[in-house]
Design a protein around this motif. Structure first.
Motif, PDB file in Angstrom:
ATOM      1  N   UNK A 287       0.834  -1.211   0.000  1.00  0.00           N
ATOM      2  CA  UNK A 287       0.000   0.000   0.000  1.00  0.00           C
ATOM      3  C   UNK A 287       0.868   1.259   0.000  1.00  0.00           C
ATOM      4  N   UNK A 288       1.977   1.230   0.742  1.00  0.00           N
ATOM      5  CA  UNK A 288       2.899   2.375   0.771  1.00  0.00           C
ATOM      6  C   UNK A 288       3.521   2.609  -0.597  1.00  0.00           C
ATOM      7  N   UNK A 289       3.831   1.520  -1.285  1.00  0.00           N
ATOM      8  CA  UNK A 289       4.389   1.628  -2.635  1.00  0.00           C
ATOM      9  C   UNK A 289       3.388   2.322  -3.563  1.00  0.00           C
ATOM     10  N   UNK A 290       2.122   1.932  -3.461  1.00  0.00           N
ATOM     11  CA  UNK A 290       1.086   2.567  -4.278  1.00  0.00           C
ATOM     12  C   UNK A 290       0.946   4.052  -3.926  1.00  0.00           C
TER      13      UNK A 290
ATOM     14  N   UNK B 172      12.630   6.375  -2.063  1.00  0.00           N
ATOM     15  CA  UNK B 172      11.713   5.666  -1.167  1.00  0.00           C
ATOM     16  C   UNK B 172      11.035   4.509  -1.883  1.00  0.00           C
ATOM     17  N   UNK B 173      10.622   4.721  -3.128  1.00  0.00           N
ATOM     18  CA  UNK B 173       9.987   3.646  -3.904  1.00  0.00           C
ATOM     19  C   UNK B 173      10.950   2.480  -4.096  1.00  0.00           C
ATOM     20  N   UNK B 174      12.195   2.785  -4.455  1.00  0.00           N
ATOM     21  CA  UNK B 174      13.194   1.714  -4.631  1.00  0.00           C
ATOM     22  C   UNK B 174      13.431   0.963  -3.328  1.00  0.00           C
ATOM     23  N   UNK B 175      13.533   1.720  -2.210  1.00  0.00           N
ATOM     24  CA  UNK B 175      13.728   1.080  -0.906  1.00  0.00           C
ATOM     25  C   UNK B 175      12.551   0.194  -0.538  1.00  0.00           C
ATOM     26  N   UNK B 176      11.335   0.652  -0.812  1.00  0.00           N
ATOM     27  CA  UNK B 176      10.149  -0.150  -0.482  1.00  0.00           C
ATOM     28  C   UNK B 176      10.130  -1.438  -1.292  1.00  0.00           C
ATOM     29  N   UNK B 177      10.468  -1.359  -2.578  1.00  0.00           N
ATOM     30  CA  UNK B 177      10.503  -2.568  -3.418  1.00  0.00           C
ATOM     31  C   UNK B 177      11.498  -3.584  -2.859  1.00  0.00           C
TER      32      UNK B 177
ATOM     33  N   UNK C 270      10.691  -7.371  -1.122  1.00  0.00           N
ATOM     34  CA  UNK C 270      11.368  -8.616  -1.533  1.00  0.00           C
ATOM     35  C   UNK C 270      12.065  -9.257  -0.344  1.00  0.00           C
ATOM     36  N   UNK C 271      12.765  -8.427   0.433  1.00  0.00           N
ATOM     37  CA  UNK C 271      13.490  -8.950   1.593  1.00  0.00           C
ATOM     38  C   UNK C 271      12.541  -9.479   2.652  1.00  0.00           C
ATOM     39  N   UNK C 272      11.397  -8.822   2.831  1.00  0.00           N
ATOM     40  CA  UNK C 272      10.405  -9.284   3.807  1.00  0.00           C
ATOM     41  C   UNK C 272       9.861 -10.656   3.428  1.00  0.00           C
ATOM     42  N   UNK C 273       9.639 -10.859   2.131  1.00  0.00           N
ATOM     43  CA  UNK C 273       9.157 -12.165   1.664  1.00  0.00           C
ATOM     44  C   UNK C 273      10.206 -13.244   1.938  1.00  0.00           C
ATOM     45  N   UNK C 274      11.475 -12.943   1.644  1.00  0.00           N
ATOM     46  CA  UNK C 274      12.552 -13.915   1.888  1.00  0.00           C
ATOM     47  C   UNK C 274      12.661 -14.225   3.380  1.00  0.00           C
ATOM     48  N   UNK C 275      12.573 -13.187   4.224  1.00  0.00           N
ATOM     49  CA  UNK C 275      12.625 -13.396   5.677  1.00  0.00           C
ATOM     50  C   UNK C 275      11.490 -14.305   6.131  1.00  0.00           C
ATOM     51  N   UNK C 276      10.302 -14.102   5.573  1.00  0.00           N
ATOM     52  CA  UNK C 276       9.150 -14.937   5.933  1.00  0.00           C
ATOM     53  C   UNK C 276       9.376 -16.385   5.524  1.00  0.00           C
TER      54      UNK C 276
END
Length: 353
Positions: free
Chosen positions: A259-262, A295-300, A304-310
């Motif tokens: 949502x933040x990315x949007x 900020x957009x690049x950092x969020x992307x 990705x990193x959050x998915x890998x951590x999960x």
């Protein structure tokens, strides 16, 4: 107990960041004082026949730049101390990139302040007292600031390379020789560092947007103010969810990041398509664009990193990151340090996992 750097390279990294910050803030302070002292009081403008009793957006650019540089360098010093304390090589590398971002921002600042100066000394505005002397006085300092940041970036990068080798041994002692566990721990370190930088760039964009673009009577102004403390709580929840391997909360974190990315994509597009506010955006559009893009690049990358951590949940990393005492017992590292009991070689079962 207060952490104190123990090696030459650790002290060097801290001192370079400190000296750079003091020089840049001194230059920014001079620019701010020179500019503000030459602004015409709004009552005087009316008395001189200029029919405006409001504040031009251009008048708010320099105070905003000064505020962001103060916040940016205080944030940087905190992150340097935090990275050295945690022996976090990822955060050290991130700080070198952060310095590059400040360098870009400083370069953009020069052109935008020049445009603000030219606009405020026009016959229509008549908002500057010393029409010719202000820009000549501040231009050398606006050129010097990116030069100082460039030199600081080079020096920090050299020391970063030395610290990378120095901290590598610490991680090896905590993780042993299990390469898969090292990769999982590295992913966790990257995620935590990204959250910290996400906070700065989100807040930096928001402050500029609030001060320069929005009016206090806008409903968007009030909603944006409310979002700031919620963002802090959200980032803390993201760290907690990762450390405790809470899949449900982590799924919510990923959804909010989407949502933040949007939201930032919407803001970026609107800056160039909203014709009703083109004059409000113009004084800070380049700096807002740079903050929005970063900020957009950092969020992307964070998503990705959050998915890998999960995906790494339940694979043996949790015991390494839920304890806080490092092997020598000198410091408490609540964010990323390892359990000293896990410094033992990994069991056969762990290696097979």
């Amino acid at each position: 107990m207060v952490y104190r750097p123990k090696t030459f390279w650790s002290w060097s990294f801290l001192l370079i960041a400190l000296v750079e910050s003091l020089i840049v803030l001194a230059f920014e302070g001079y620019v701010f004082a020179k500019f503000q002292n030459n602004l015409v009081d709004r009552d005087d403008r009316i008395a001189n026949g200029v029919n405006n009793d409001f504040q031009y957006p251009q008048e708010r650019t320099i105070p905003t730049y000064l505020t962001l540089f103060i916040f940016g360098h205080l944030f940087m010093l905190f992150m340097v101390y935090d990275a050295l304390r945690l022996k976090n090589t990822i955060q050290i590398i991130g700080l070198c990139l952060f310095n590059v971002a400040l360098l870009i921002y400083a370069a953009i600042q020069k052109d935008q302040i020049k445009e603000a100066d030219q606009y405020l000394k026009t016959e229509g505005a008549r908002a500057l007292v010393d029409k010719e002397g202000v820009w000549k006085a501040i231009e050398p300092f606006l050129i010097a600031i990116p030069c100082v940041l460039a030199l600081g970036t080079v020096l920090l990068s050299v020391v970063c390379w030395k610290l990378y080798d120095e901290f590598a041994w610490t991680i090896y002692k905590h993780i042993s020789a299990d390469l898969r566990m090292k990769r999982r721990y590295l992913t966790f370190q990257i995620f935590v560092a990204l959250l910290k930088f996400d906070f700065f760039f989100f807040l930096g964009f928001t402050v500029q947007f609030l001060v320069i673009v929005l009016q206090t009577n806008d409903i968007e102004f009030k909603l944006t103010i409310v979002v700031i403390p919620l963002t802090v709580l959200f980032l803390l929840a993201a760290v907690w969810a990762t450390r405790r391997e809470n899949r449900i909360l982590m799924s919510g974190v990923i959804v909010i990041f989407l949502a933040s990315l949007a939201y930032f994509l919407f803001k970026l597009i609107r800056m160039y398509t909203d014709k009703t506010r083109v004059n409000d955006y113009m004084p800070a559009r380049r700096s807002l664009t740079s903050f929005a893009v970063i900020t957009i690049l950092l969020i992307v990358v964070t998503i990705v990193n959050a998915v890998v951590c999960t995906l790494n949940f339940g694979k043996g990393l949790k015991p390494h990151i839920t304890k806080s005492t490092i092997e020598d017992g000198d410091e408490k590292h609540p964010m990323t340090d390892m359990n000293p009991h896990m410094a033992q070689p990994m069991s056969t079962r762990m290696e097979i996992d």
